[in-house]
Scaffold this active site. Sequence first.
Site, PDB file in Angstrom:
ATOM      1  N   CYS A 135       0.829  -1.210   0.000  1.00 35.98           N
ATOM      2  CA  CYS A 135       0.000   0.000   0.000  1.00 35.98           C
ATOM      3  C   CYS A 135       0.861   1.256   0.000  1.00 35.98           C
ATOM      4  CB  CYS A 135      -0.960  -0.006   1.191  1.00 35.98           C
ATOM      5  SG  CYS A 135      -0.144  -0.122   2.798  1.00 35.98           S
TER       6      CYS A 135
ATOM      7  N   HIS B 229      -1.273   1.579   7.493  1.00 32.23           N
ATOM      8  CA  HIS B 229      -1.832   1.409   6.148  1.00 32.23           C
ATOM      9  C   HIS B 229      -1.819   2.755   5.434  1.00 32.23           C
ATOM     10  CE1 HIS B 229      -4.174  -0.195   2.877  1.00 32.23           C
ATOM     11  NE2 HIS B 229      -5.136   0.693   3.066  1.00 32.23           N
TER      12      HIS B 229
END
Length: 911
Positions: free
Chosen positions: A308, A847
């Site tokens: 990510c 994230h």
Amino acid sequence: MTEVATETLTAATTSTKELGPEEERVLIRDIAIAAEANTKEGDFFFLITQKWWQHWIDYVNQEQQPSNNSNNEGSTSLSGDSPALSILKRPSGIDNSDLISDGLSEDSNPDSSVEIRDTLLEGRDYVLLPQQVWNQLYSWYGGGPTLSRKVINSGLSQTEFAVEVYPLRLQLLATPKGDRSTIRISKKETIGELHRRACEIFYLDLEQVSIWDYYGHRKHALMNDMDKTLDDANIQMDQDILVEVLNNVNGGLSANKIASRGYSAEQLQNQTLSYPGKELDNNYGNSGVITRGASGGLTGLLNLGNTCFMNSAIQCLVHTPEFAKYFREDYHQEINWQNPLGMVGELALAFGELLRKLWAPGRTPVAPRPFKAKLARFAPQFSGYNQHDSQELLAFLLDGLHEDLNRVKHKPYINSRDADGRPDEEVADEYWANHIARNDSIIVDVCQGQYKSTLVCPVCNKVSVTFDPFMYLSLPLQFTTTRTMTITVFTSDGSALPSTYTVTVPKQGRYRDLIQALSNACSLKQTEEIKLVEIRNHLIHRFLDDSFLSLSTIKDDDHLAAYKIQKSAKGNVLLQLIHRRQEQETSDAQRWKPFGTPLASSLSCDDVITNGDIQTIVQTMLSPLLKERIKYHDNSDPSTSGVATDPSDHSSGEVDTNRASSSISNVLPRLPLQLFDEGKTCIDLSVGDDKAVNLPAASPIILYLDWTSRLLEKYNENYLENLPEVFKYGPITKKARTEPLSLYTCLEAFLREEPLVPEDMWYCPQCKEQRQASKKLDLWRLPEVLVIHLKRFSYIRSMKHKLETFVNFPIHDFDLTNYVADKRSSRSQLYELYALTNHYGGMGSGHYTAHIKLLDENRWYNFDDSHISPINEEDVKSAAAYVLFYRRVKSDTSASDAGSRRVRDRTSYKH
């Protein structure tokens, strides 16, 4: 059985008597120091789970007496720096099972093939131990499985050592049968060894096969140099290796037969193989996940496993209009194939291909495997499946794309001239022209600006001015320009009790600023000076005596003490007093261990020093702590605070020195003082007042005072304890209204003058020495696209921490007019946000996403890997914002509109 396994098992069968925690600690420390000093290529290190290792560290350190030079003994965990803990049980057998991949063998037999998890981090999941250390621990505790890894040469010069925790994992594909096998092999092994292993796996003879670098599922290179290492051949983690059988086996075609049928060399290199029923994952988008959107640019990226960080950065670059236009046109003619600083065009080609896929019709998410493989090939730090910093990746991509697309094929040598008092405008233009003469690419056109850097020597005031290019701005997250620091001051003349002072100093100040503020607070006399120290484990860890060092080297959780002593004169040395008291070690044994805060005083060595002289000096230092004297202090209550805490009220800490000295001989027992002379012989200073003392030549001179029960009856030692932290964070309280941190405030902190960090000293051409100069930055030339990195991650004691501070950044009309030092330009200095990356969660487990505005739609979207969804503009701002992308507002914007927006901007983002 391997040599490593044999040695390990031999160690395990060695019978040794069970040692105590301290004996284990010292033995392992000595073994580790000796082993690491003699480490060489080919040695083995062993992985051991961090959980078990920490348990053992706590166990062996629970009774450890701190050492004054512990910080110089290598690992703090083996040198007794850990704090004393409650009694811990001896660890059970070593259990490395949490390092093992699921579904694979966890047999502790060293000969069995054990695969570890892909996402392990040293220091978080495991530690690496030299073989001798592992053998010793294994002989004591047993367990397993044994996870040995080899030491290899690394670095550009191949002279640095590294432990290859993750050897190459290669996918062997045998053709024409289509057999597959996965192997682990060191990148320092030769191509010949890979040939041998492949033939062993597929039951082939060496003469039967050719082996190809099958990177990207295409024949990249024939691997026929048997002495070349896999590292030199640029073989990457998880790539394919093609094992091609030369004979016609099961109807397959060998390389010779392909050539005999008239295939050209280029066709042979570009041949892509397919096997019956087994597609080589050569295409994209088989997940079936469709993202929404009515126009181009709404294609997601599949997460390949902790990618990510890469996906968010790529989407921001892909949606930069200038890049989207450039890479969708024919940019191949600008590729610099010969640039030694570039990636022979491969990074630019991989990025361009990925960008075209993301802007192509359709909404099927793209798997960026080819791009990631290429990235790992040229930037090994981003290989594997660990989480990384998206800003670090972004910096590499911008720099790498620039070098691949640099229009300058032969960089001229340019010797920059000093400013020599010339106008800034002339010098800046000269520096920029020199930069463009060597660096000219789409990245420079779009993303590079210029700032003015001014360095001032703190000693001779020499001024140096340079004008340097920048690709992005890294802004600190600071609310204030000052910080408060709490320090306890101890007197050496017995005139006052220890007093704690809280002073305010510049956040980017130097030690001299703290010493000056402290001198003012404690009313330092002209005949006195302050000795500032950091205390750790009841010992002086370091003297903070370099007045030019930055205060940033002092952390909020440090413990500082200051000693008021007579100004240093020739022949004076510093006397340091360490306090010790008996603590229960076992049910029938006690041990002297340091406690409290050391004291210090100045000692003249002009005359002969006797035991009695030292007794008098120490008695004077301790006299304010006498219980008989403390009754003169109405406000003192050591049972509640330990020290006087109000610097404005010195009456509670003052002692009647004359009254104290008149009765000191009547109430004060002889002090059990000890001194170690130059021969390391312990001298008892409690007897023989007239006996001369052979003082060590080195300063400070360290004395030990053993506090007996009789001594504790006379003194209140509470004043020596409870040394406060430099800054103590209290409980978080809610405020009715809190002024948010403005992006303008962050920019001003970045541009503010501050001293260089000690690791980045400047060589002053006038002093001819390294100096910690003051540095001031000014923005001089701004790029079309301004990338701003918010420095959310900080390091405290080698640990990485994240700041969750909300930054109020403008979406429209980020006005930098007043921050640009070059006033000649008539170009607009207004910027508008069009993309940003976000980071949610903590370090290692966070994230990344991206918020991106499609300019054609004038609408914001959230890009979360393969999932894309529209968001409202007011939802763009959050405390997760990490890297901001701004575009310059074109100058054709009407003056009235721009003016009204500037007024609105200043109203909304006032700071």
